[in-house]
Design a protein around this motif. Structure first.
Motif, short mmCIF file in Angstrom:
data_model
loop_
_atom_site.label_atom_id
_atom_site.label_comp_id
_atom_site.label_asym_id
_atom_site.label_seq_id
_atom_site.Cartn_x
_atom_site.Cartn_y
_atom_site.Cartn_z
N GLU A 185 26.38 47.15 34.61
CA GLU A 185 26.47 46.46 33.32
C GLU A 185 27.92 46.18 32.94
N ILE A 186 28.79 47.16 33.18
CA ILE A 186 30.22 46.99 32.86
C ILE A 186 30.79 45.83 33.66
N VAL A 187 30.47 45.78 34.95
CA VAL A 187 30.97 44.70 35.81
C VAL A 187 30.37 43.36 35.40
N ALA A 188 29.05 43.33 35.19
CA ALA A 188 28.37 42.08 34.85
C ALA A 188 28.88 41.49 33.54
N GLU A 189 29.18 42.35 32.58
CA GLU A 189 29.63 41.89 31.27
C GLU A 189 31.14 41.66 31.22
N GLY A 190 31.87 42.14 32.22
CA GLY A 190 33.32 42.00 32.20
C GLY A 190 33.94 42.78 31.06
N ALA A 191 33.49 44.01 30.87
CA ALA A 191 33.96 44.84 29.75
C ALA A 191 35.46 45.05 29.81
N ASP A 192 36.07 45.04 28.63
CA ASP A 192 37.50 45.32 28.50
C ASP A 192 37.73 46.80 28.21
N VAL A 193 36.78 47.40 27.50
CA VAL A 193 36.87 48.82 27.13
C VAL A 193 35.50 49.44 27.34
N VAL A 194 35.48 50.65 27.92
CA VAL A 194 34.26 51.43 28.05
C VAL A 194 34.49 52.74 27.31
N VAL A 195 33.59 53.06 26.39
CA VAL A 195 33.67 54.32 25.66
C VAL A 195 32.49 55.16 26.12
N ILE A 196 32.78 56.29 26.77
CA ILE A 196 31.72 57.13 27.31
C ILE A 196 31.89 58.57 26.85
#
Length: 159
Positions: free
Chosen positions: A84-95
């Motif tokens: 999902e992160i790759v597909a959406e091209g996320a700039d920030v991931v909060v985990i």
């Protein structure tokens, strides 16, 4: 447009709530869109819908104007989150810090390099913010030198 992605459990736990609050703060600070992601496992599916996720999140933290609610089905939570992160091209991931530990173990199995910070920064080109159950954060800014990056917290029993 900047995008923040935050994976959460369903129903959101208190740790998920702390992670969500940090993701909302980061999205507001960066004038970013927010994707709230839940992975519904094929092998023990709870049949969670987007409206279920939205309702549960809004009960915990209130209405969010620029949020997108996503439920993905998968066999492995960590792999589905990365997709999902790759597909959406996320700039920030909060985990959550527990999820960071699980990612670390998964990447160690796939790669000889156990440094998840460097892997995420180099391969996904995004900032990773981990949040512990108390709401304390550790940030790995994309583009920082590997020696300057804050490490993800160790995956301990107290997570």
């Amino acid at each position: 447009m900047t995008l923040v992605v935050v994976p959460v459990r369903f129903p959101p736990s208190s740790h998920s709530e702390a992670t969500l609050r940090e993701a909302v703060r980061v999205a507001d600070e960066r004038d970013a869109d927010l994707t709230i992601l839940h992975v519904d496992l094929y092998q023990n599916s709870g049949g969670v819908s987007r409206s279920d996720l939205k309702r549960a999140v809004e009960e915990r933290i209130g209405r969010l104007d620029r949020a997108r609610y996503v439920v993905r089905r998968g066999f492995l939570v960590e792999e589905t989150i990365l997709e999902e992160i790759v597909a959406e091209g996320a700039d920030v991931v909060v985990i959550g810090s527990k999820q960071a530990g699980r990612w670390r173990r998964m990447v160690q199995k796939l790669l000889s390099d156990p440094d998840i910070d460097t892997y995420l920064r180099n391969e996904l080109d995004c900032t990773v913010i981990t949040v512990d159950a108390d709401g304390d954060t550790t940030t790995n800014e994309a583009g920082d030198g590997a020696d300057d990056a804050a490490p993800l917290p160790e995956d301990g029993a107290d997570d």
